[in-house]
Enzyme design. Structure first.
Site, PDB file in Angstrom:
ATOM      1  N   SER A   1       0.837  -1.201   0.000  1.00 53.36           N
ATOM      2  CA  SER A   1       0.000   0.000   0.000  1.00 53.36           C
ATOM      3  C   SER A   1       0.865   1.240   0.000  1.00 53.36           C
ATOM      4  O   SER A   1       2.071   1.192   0.212  1.00 53.36           O
ATOM      5  CB  SER A   1      -0.926  -0.004   1.218  1.00 53.36           C
ATOM      6  OG  SER A   1      -0.225   0.522   2.333  1.00 53.36           O
ATOM      7  N   LYS A   2       0.192   2.335  -0.248  1.00 56.77           N
ATOM      8  CA  LYS A   2       0.800   3.655  -0.272  1.00 56.77           C
ATOM      9  C   LYS A   2       1.569   3.931   1.020  1.00 56.77           C
ATOM     10  O   LYS A   2       2.656   4.486   0.998  1.00 56.77           O
ATOM     11  CB  LYS A   2      -0.386   4.620  -0.345  1.00 56.77           C
ATOM     12  CG  LYS A   2      -0.221   5.812  -1.164  1.00 56.77           C
ATOM     13  CD  LYS A   2      -1.586   6.301  -1.569  1.00 56.77           C
ATOM     14  CE  LYS A   2      -1.873   7.667  -0.976  1.00 56.77           C
ATOM     15  NZ  LYS A   2      -3.030   8.302  -1.592  1.00 56.77           N
TER      16      LYS A   2
END
Ligand code: GLU
Length: 511
Positions: A264-265
């Site tokens: 994820s980011k």
């Protein structure tokens, strides 16, 4: 050119995640392998999620990576425009076509009514309300309202959406080139909105219409789109295009470095690594970050690393140029299982590419960095520094940061090692070395090495007593490139002056 046509179709909802770059890369490789066309389409019909700057970011990222579209947004081509918000009429026409052939219908339920319905369903124990072949019978739409009322609502400009009329009891099947046969039961699919009340199509409609009109032969995209594909096949069927629909390939997920869950980011900040190609400047500090480029990666290394995230050639070879990847790539060799984002591997690739890069290329790339630090040096000198340092560097910036002593004076000395090794009585021996350097001709590494060795023999000095101190005198630390090579880059005058100053300083530590 073959008739193979693929597209990268990102939505400009924020900076392009590294997984998106991999999708673009695989599309590019597939197109190039088969002499086909790679196009870029911007899917910006969701105005609520539009982020200014995202489209430029996408284009710049592809450019930095060297995966350049043949056709599409920013380039042009026979199917322009390639930005979906500029193709509204096309989608409207197609949505109406589905209404007239009975594959889609008008629905007038307001957002409030839909909310109320969702809540009453939840109260009755159904937390998963779907607008589908069952619930649509009790909703406000063209399937339940009398025809004249539908006409009246449309004529008076009431808000409506157009929904896909999913058949009740059919099986939708398609062959995914990576996953094999995939099937959906239509009874489980909802009646997706195709056209919203603002006159904009949803992703599903626009995507299918454009893939058809733009003559896309293969859809290669992330696994997260697999669940939508049932609807997509139904749309192709509704338009009468099923026999000529593109072939699908859904790419494996990219997993966190520990293999637990999707990358994820936030993993960027968490693991101190880039997960985007380029820096992104958001209003808040928290949402801004550096990308692979700013971390000091070479685009060739990033491409090579990404190519192997979910694909491998089936041989031992790991280093592939973009051209070699185009040659070796095949969809069949893509794995179904998630690919772990191994940051150490990314760094390893960068080391390999830095090591192999031409000194002058590296010099050109680090020049802005050196200038930002206030170093005034020629391109030739930068190239010499790169030659000396590249074998040890992981990031481009290492060529400047770890070489600060080649650009200016030594900033700090490894005092601990000096105290341990320096004997004031050896000062005359070291002074003799400095004198030697003053006259060594030619001033090159092999000659320097030979003279220093001779002097050590004459004076019965061991390399272990001399070399570490010479190194610290020149660089401040015990790490770094070859001592003689360093001397050559610094040049005779600077070397001699630096040695003498350092030996005087060593005396002060160990008087
Ligand atoms: N616009 C979609 C995205 O943002 C494209 C999905 C597809 O390739 O069909 O990823």
């Amino acid at each position: 050119m073959s008739n193979i046509r693929v597209r990268f179709a990102p939505s400009p909802t924020g900076p392009l995640h590294i997984g998106g770059v991999r999708t673009a890369l695989y599309n590019y490789l597939f197109a190039k392998k088969h002499g086909g066309t790679f196009l870029l389409r911007i899917e910006d019909t969701d105005q609520g999620r539009y982020v200014p700057g995202a489209e430029d970011y996408i284009i710049e990222s592809l450019k930095w990576c060297g995966i350049l579209p043949d056709e599409g947004q920013g380039i042009g081509g026979p199917f322009a425009p390639y930005r979906q918000s500029e193709r509204k009429e096309i989608y409207q026409k197609h949505a109406l076509e589905l209404v007239s052939n009975g594959s889609a219908y008008y629905a007038f339920d307001t957002p409030d009514e839909l909310d109320a319905k969702r809540q009453s369903e939840a109260a009755a124990g159904n937390h998963n309300f779907k607008y589908d072949h069952i619930s649509r019978r009790a909703m406000k739409n063209a399937l339940t309202l009398p025809a004249h009322e539908v006409q009246h609502r449309l004529a008076t400009g009431e808000d409506y959406v157009i929904r896909l009329k999913v058949p009740e009891n059919e099986t939708v099947m398609f062959t995914d080139l990576i996953r094999g046969e995939v099937s959906f039961q239509t009874g489980e699919l909802d009646d997706k909105v195709l056209m919203k009340s603002d006159g904009m199509p949803t992703y599903h409609l626009a995507n299918i219409v454009d893939d058809h009109l733009m003559k896309i032969t293969h859809v290669i995209r992330g696994e997260e789109w697999l669940p939508s594909t049932g609807h997509h096949v139904l749309l192709y069927r509704a338009f009468g295009w099923e026999a000529i629909m593109p072939k699908f390939s859904h790419l494996p997920l990219i997993l966190k470095p520990d293999g637990k869950g999707k990358l994820s980011k936030r993993d960027g900040a968490k693991f101190g690594m880039p997960v985007f190609p380029l820096a992104w400047k958001a209003e808040s500090e928290e949402d801004s970050f550096d990308g692979f480029r700013e971390f000091g990666f070479l685009p060739q290394a990033v491409i090579n690393f990404l190519a192997f995230l979910g694909w491998n050639p089936g041989t031992e070879q790991e280093i592939f140029s973009l051209a070699e990847l185009c040659e070796a790539f095949s969809l069949e060799k893509i794995s179904k299982g998630g690919a772990r984002f191994d940051y150490d591997k990314a760094k390893w690739y960068n080391q390999q590419y830095l090591h192999a890069a031409a000194d002058s290329d590296l010099a050109a790339q680090i020049k802005p960095l050196a200038e930002a630090k206030g170093y005034q040096v020629s391109d030739e000198y930068l190239a010499k520094v790169c030659h000396l340092m590249k074998g040890r560097a992981t990031f481009l910036s290492d060529l400047v940061v770890q070489a600060s002593y080649l650009f200016g004076d030594v900033q700090s000395f490894d005092n601990e090692n000096i105290v341990k090794r320096w004997k004031p009585e050896s000062h005359p021996n070291f002074e003799a070395l400095a004198v030697l350097m003053e006259s060594t001709e030619p001033f090159d590494a092999p000659t320097l090495e030979e003279r220093v060795k001779n002097l050590m023999t004459e004076r019965s000095l061991k390399p272990g007593e001399v070399m570490p101190l010479l190194r610290i005198a020149l660089a401040g630390t015990m790490q770094g490139p070859g001592v003689y090579e360093m001397m050559v880059v610094l040049g005779r005058q600077r070397t001699v002056a630096r040695l003498r100053r350092a030996f005087d300083y060593f005396d002060t530590l160990n008087p």
